[in-house]
Scaffold this motif. Structure first.
Motif, PDB file in Angstrom:
ATOM      1  N   HIS A   3     -49.597  81.299  -5.647  1.00 33.02           N
ATOM      2  CA  HIS A   3     -48.737  80.493  -6.506  1.00 33.02           C
ATOM      3  C   HIS A   3     -48.938  79.018  -6.160  1.00 33.02           C
ATOM      4  N   LYS A   4     -48.544  78.144  -7.080  1.00 29.64           N
ATOM      5  CA  LYS A   4     -48.600  76.709  -6.816  1.00 29.64           C
ATOM      6  C   LYS A   4     -47.313  76.075  -7.315  1.00 29.64           C
ATOM      7  N   ILE A   5     -47.009  74.921  -6.758  1.00 23.94           N
ATOM      8  CA  ILE A   5     -45.796  74.200  -7.130  1.00 23.94           C
ATOM      9  C   ILE A   5     -46.193  72.965  -7.931  1.00 23.94           C
ATOM     10  N   SER A   6     -45.633  72.840  -9.115  1.00 25.74           N
ATOM     11  CA  SER A   6     -45.970  71.724 -10.007  1.00 25.74           C
ATOM     12  C   SER A   6     -45.196  70.468  -9.631  1.00 25.74           C
ATOM     13  N   VAL A  18     -37.151  81.612   1.211  1.00 24.99           N
ATOM     14  CA  VAL A  18     -37.367  82.998   0.789  1.00 24.99           C
ATOM     15  C   VAL A  18     -38.805  83.482   0.968  1.00 24.99           C
ATOM     16  N   CYS A  19     -39.707  82.612   1.371  1.00 23.32           N
ATOM     17  CA  CYS A  19     -41.110  83.005   1.535  1.00 23.32           C
ATOM     18  C   CYS A  19     -41.258  83.899   2.769  1.00 23.32           C
ATOM     19  N   PRO A  20     -41.708  85.152   2.583  1.00 24.16           N
ATOM     20  CA  PRO A  20     -41.799  86.088   3.704  1.00 24.16           C
ATOM     21  C   PRO A  20     -42.937  85.783   4.683  1.00 24.16           C
ATOM     22  N   VAL A  21     -43.898  84.957   4.269  1.00 27.57           N
ATOM     23  CA  VAL A  21     -45.037  84.648   5.151  1.00 27.57           C
ATOM     24  C   VAL A  21     -45.085  83.176   5.546  1.00 27.57           C
ATOM     25  N   ILE A  39     -49.086  85.452  -0.291  1.00 29.39           N
ATOM     26  CA  ILE A  39     -49.423  86.841  -0.617  1.00 29.39           C
ATOM     27  C   ILE A  39     -49.082  87.182  -2.070  1.00 29.39           C
ATOM     28  N   ASP A  40     -48.748  86.173  -2.854  1.00 27.30           N
ATOM     29  CA  ASP A  40     -48.495  86.325  -4.285  1.00 27.30           C
ATOM     30  C   ASP A  40     -47.348  87.291  -4.594  1.00 27.30           C
ATOM     31  N   CYS A  41     -46.297  87.233  -3.799  1.00 20.31           N
ATOM     32  CA  CYS A  41     -45.173  88.149  -4.019  1.00 20.31           C
ATOM     33  C   CYS A  41     -44.232  87.665  -5.120  1.00 20.31           C
ATOM     34  N   GLY A  42     -44.205  86.348  -5.372  1.00 21.09           N
ATOM     35  CA  GLY A  42     -43.366  85.800  -6.427  1.00 21.09           C
ATOM     36  C   GLY A  42     -41.927  85.512  -6.035  1.00 21.09           C
ATOM     37  N   ALA A  43     -41.568  85.746  -4.785  1.00 25.93           N
ATOM     38  CA  ALA A  43     -40.185  85.501  -4.348  1.00 25.93           C
ATOM     39  C   ALA A  43     -39.799  84.046  -4.540  1.00 25.93           C
ATOM     40  N   CYS A  44     -40.714  83.148  -4.281  1.00 24.29           N
ATOM     41  CA  CYS A  44     -40.437  81.716  -4.413  1.00 24.29           C
ATOM     42  C   CYS A  44     -40.190  81.332  -5.875  1.00 24.29           C
ATOM     43  N   ALA A  45     -41.011  81.864  -6.770  1.00 23.41           N
ATOM     44  CA  ALA A  45     -40.878  81.543  -8.187  1.00 23.41           C
ATOM     45  C   ALA A  45     -39.528  81.997  -8.725  1.00 23.41           C
ATOM     46  N   GLN A  47     -36.809  82.134  -7.093  1.00 22.51           N
ATOM     47  CA  GLN A  47     -35.754  81.334  -6.473  1.00 22.51           C
ATOM     48  C   GLN A  47     -35.706  79.897  -6.992  1.00 22.51           C
ATOM     49  N   CYS A  48     -36.786  79.384  -7.572  1.00 22.08           N
ATOM     50  CA  CYS A  48     -36.868  77.985  -7.980  1.00 22.08           C
ATOM     51  C   CYS A  48     -35.920  77.689  -9.145  1.00 22.08           C
ATOM     52  N   PRO A  49     -34.982  76.744  -8.940  1.00 19.93           N
ATOM     53  CA  PRO A  49     -34.007  76.446  -9.988  1.00 19.93           C
ATOM     54  C   PRO A  49     -34.556  75.672 -11.182  1.00 19.93           C
ATOM     55  N   VAL A  50     -35.752  75.089 -11.043  1.00 17.79           N
ATOM     56  CA  VAL A  50     -36.318  74.303 -12.144  1.00 17.79           C
ATOM     57  C   VAL A  50     -37.614  74.901 -12.692  1.00 17.79           C
ATOM     58  N   GLY A  51     -38.008  76.068 -12.205  1.00 15.01           N
ATOM     59  CA  GLY A  51     -39.210  76.740 -12.703  1.00 15.01           C
ATOM     60  C   GLY A  51     -40.498  76.016 -12.379  1.00 15.01           C
ATOM     61  N   ALA A  52     -40.547  75.372 -11.229  1.00 15.29           N
ATOM     62  CA  ALA A  52     -41.715  74.568 -10.856  1.00 15.29           C
ATOM     63  C   ALA A  52     -42.829  75.374 -10.191  1.00 15.29           C
ATOM     64  N   ILE A  53     -42.614  76.675  -9.977  1.00 11.71           N
ATOM     65  CA  ILE A  53     -43.610  77.488  -9.285  1.00 11.71           C
ATOM     66  C   ILE A  53     -44.249  78.443 -10.271  1.00 11.71           C
ATOM     67  N   GLU A  54     -45.579  78.432 -10.291  1.00 15.18           N
ATOM     68  CA  GLU A  54     -46.326  79.265 -11.221  1.00 15.18           C
ATOM     69  C   GLU A  54     -47.559  79.834 -10.528  1.00 15.18           C
TER      70      GLU A  54
END
Length: 56
Positions: A3-6, A18-21, A39-45, A47-54
């Motif tokens: 994932h990446k953060i915009s 929330v990132c397990p690694v 590890i591409d689990c998506g937990a961060c995405a 949790q993001c309140p502004v949808g900045a993780i994709e």
């Protein structure tokens, strides 16, 4: 794929806790994800309140 953060990131830190690694760290004005650690689990995405993780 990792994932990446915009530029929409508001640096709230919600994703980091929330990132397990522990692939997320505070960068210059926004948080960053280490693609080699993610590890591409998506937990961060979810949790993001502004949808900045994709998927990269």
């Amino acid at each position: 794929m990792a994932h990446k953060i915009s530029n929409e990131c508001i640096a709230c830190g919600a994703c980091q806790s929330v990132c397990p690694v522990e692939a997320i760290s505070e960068g210059d004005g926004k948080y960053e994800i280490d693609a080699n650690t993610c590890i591409d689990c998506g937990a961060c995405a979810a949790q993001c309140p502004v949808g900045a993780i994709e998927e990269a």
